[in-house]
Design a protein around this motif. Sequence first.
Motif, PDB file in Angstrom:
ATOM      1  N   LEU A   5       0.847  -1.171  -0.293  1.00 29.75           N
ATOM      2  CA  LEU A   5      -0.044   0.069   0.048  1.00 29.75           C
ATOM      3  C   LEU A   5       0.972   1.336   0.249  1.00 29.75           C
ATOM      4  CD1 LEU A   5      -2.746  -0.879   2.537  1.00 29.75           C
ATOM      5  CD2 LEU A   5      -2.496  -1.454   0.302  1.00 29.75           C
ATOM      6  N   PRO A   6       0.310   2.258  -0.645  1.00 37.53           N
ATOM      7  CA  PRO A   6       1.106   3.766  -0.312  1.00 37.53           C
ATOM      8  C   PRO A   6       1.279   4.237   1.010  1.00 37.53           C
ATOM      9  CG  PRO A   6      -1.005   3.906  -1.586  1.00 37.53           C
ATOM     10  CD  PRO A   6      -0.886   2.437  -1.219  1.00 37.53           C
ATOM     11  N   LEU A   7       2.121   5.130   1.151  1.00 40.47           N
ATOM     12  CA  LEU A   7       2.413   5.749   2.470  1.00 40.47           C
ATOM     13  C   LEU A   7       1.171   6.526   2.863  1.00 40.47           C
ATOM     14  CD1 LEU A   7       6.068   6.425   2.535  1.00 40.47           C
ATOM     15  CD2 LEU A   7       4.810   4.424   3.644  1.00 40.47           C
ATOM     16  N   LYS A   8       0.442   7.379   1.792  1.00 41.44           N
ATOM     17  CA  LYS A   8      -0.660   8.101   2.052  1.00 41.44           C
ATOM     18  C   LYS A   8      -1.909   7.290   1.406  1.00 41.44           C
ATOM     19  CE  LYS A   8       2.238  12.428   1.671  1.00 41.44           C
ATOM     20  NZ  LYS A   8       2.388  13.824   0.958  1.00 41.44           N
ATOM     21  N   MET A   9      -2.936   7.451   2.327  1.00 39.64           N
ATOM     22  CA  MET A   9      -3.924   6.467   2.114  1.00 39.64           C
ATOM     23  C   MET A   9      -5.123   7.191   1.602  1.00 39.64           C
ATOM     24  SD  MET A   9      -2.981   3.305   3.103  1.00 39.64           S
ATOM     25  CE  MET A   9      -4.212   2.311   3.557  1.00 39.64           C
ATOM     26  N   GLN A  10      -5.094   8.348   0.975  1.00 41.43           N
ATOM     27  CA  GLN A  10      -6.117   9.099   0.318  1.00 41.43           C
ATOM     28  C   GLN A  10      -6.652   8.097  -0.748  1.00 41.43           C
ATOM     29  OE1 GLN A  10      -5.753  13.133  -0.865  1.00 41.43           O
ATOM     30  NE2 GLN A  10      -7.693  13.561  -0.408  1.00 41.43           N
ATOM     31  N   PHE A  24      -6.310   4.088  -4.707  1.00 43.07           N
ATOM     32  CA  PHE A  24      -5.444   5.048  -4.050  1.00 43.07           C
ATOM     33  C   PHE A  24      -4.905   6.501  -4.705  1.00 43.07           C
ATOM     34  CE2 PHE A  24      -4.850   1.561  -1.327  1.00 43.07           C
ATOM     35  CZ  PHE A  24      -5.367   2.112   0.038  1.00 43.07           C
ATOM     36  N   LYS A  25      -5.026   7.344  -4.298  1.00 43.76           N
ATOM     37  CA  LYS A  25      -4.627   8.715  -5.127  1.00 43.76           C
ATOM     38  C   LYS A  25      -2.920   8.639  -5.222  1.00 43.76           C
ATOM     39  CE  LYS A  25      -4.180  13.725  -4.655  1.00 43.76           C
ATOM     40  NZ  LYS A  25      -4.240  14.838  -3.487  1.00 43.76           N
ATOM     41  N   ASN A  26      -2.114   7.951  -4.114  1.00 47.22           N
ATOM     42  CA  ASN A  26      -0.897   8.189  -4.276  1.00 47.22           C
ATOM     43  C   ASN A  26      -0.522   6.862  -4.857  1.00 47.22           C
ATOM     44  OD1 ASN A  26      -0.101  11.023  -2.944  1.00 47.22           O
ATOM     45  ND2 ASN A  26      -1.522  10.196  -1.630  1.00 47.22           N
ATOM     46  N   GLN A  27       0.951   6.946  -5.142  1.00 43.08           N
ATOM     47  CA  GLN A  27       1.390   5.513  -5.756  1.00 43.08           C
ATOM     48  C   GLN A  27       2.441   4.970  -4.579  1.00 43.08           C
ATOM     49  OE1 GLN A  27       1.263   8.740  -7.779  1.00 43.08           O
ATOM     50  NE2 GLN A  27      -0.672   7.749  -8.283  1.00 43.08           N
ATOM     51  N   THR A  28       2.578   3.532  -5.069  1.00 37.89           N
ATOM     52  CA  THR A  28       3.543   2.763  -4.464  1.00 37.89           C
ATOM     53  C   THR A  28       4.904   2.660  -5.520  1.00 37.89           C
ATOM     54  OG1 THR A  28       3.993   0.898  -3.099  1.00 37.89           O
ATOM     55  CG2 THR A  28       2.618   0.590  -5.077  1.00 37.89           C
ATOM     56  N   TYR A  29       5.841   2.120  -5.038  1.00 36.61           N
ATOM     57  CA  TYR A  29       6.971   2.107  -5.839  1.00 36.61           C
ATOM     58  C   TYR A  29       7.561   0.381  -6.105  1.00 36.61           C
ATOM     59  CZ  TYR A  29       7.104   6.978  -4.732  1.00 36.61           C
ATOM     60  OH  TYR A  29       6.688   8.031  -4.801  1.00 36.61           O
ATOM     61  N   MET A  30       8.311   0.409  -7.142  1.00 36.01           N
ATOM     62  CA  MET A  30       8.708  -1.013  -7.664  1.00 36.01           C
ATOM     63  C   MET A  30       9.955  -0.513  -8.482  1.00 36.01           C
ATOM     64  SD  MET A  30       6.978  -3.771 -10.100  1.00 36.01           S
ATOM     65  CE  MET A  30       5.531  -4.058  -8.944  1.00 36.01           C
TER      66      MET A  30
END
Length: 231
Positions: A167-172, A194-200
């Motif tokens: 999950l992204p750090l910001k959960m909006q 989720f509005k914000n992204q996670t990373y790979m």
Amino acid sequence: MDWYYEGERKPENWKNICEAFKKAENTSLQSPIQLCEKTTEKFIYQKSLATRYQLTQFETSFFNHTVHLTPLANEELNVLFFDYKKYILDDIHFHLPSEHQINDESFPLEMHLVHRSRDNELLVVGITVLPNKEPANLEKYRLDSLALNPRISGRGLFVPVDVAKLLPLKMQYFHYTGSLTTPPTIGPVDWIVFKNQTYMRKGLLRAFKENVGKTNRPLQPLRNRTIYLSD
């Protein structure tokens, strides 16, 4: 029935493949869609969203043109509560590039966490992904091998994944009612994106692109529905 992302049986023609596909597309609001902050409604009364994810063993497989992860352990290990209803994680899979667009932006990859309630209601969590030099959660659990060898026949790899770390750090998040994005594209499906992204890591994203390829359905008409954005 066979369907594809290119050629005569591409997404624009899915509804012509069989009656079931046609009915699903014509009788429900379809996904994915464009998600734009300027055209969303803020939750007047915040709908509750809570997750209870744990490190779990998953089995990999390849079907519907992409990689899937299916939890092997007790189903109660990975649950989501939305608007006080409980949903159990059924499946994780990947689309390239992202199916949803956020504020007119597309992303290299989108993860879908498919959940199901006791009443067989579907809720899908969409997580868009950006490249990062540092290894992310998936790389820690041999997903590199999975991406490089996606077309696994029979039983696949067994990999432990800490779902919470996807999950992204910001959960909006955006919330709307739509459909599945693969045939038959049935609905209704509750979507949380989720509005914000996670990373790979860039290398893993590249491996997915080279070995899985394009697996995104084009954006669908918004029609007469409201998109919500959490506080």
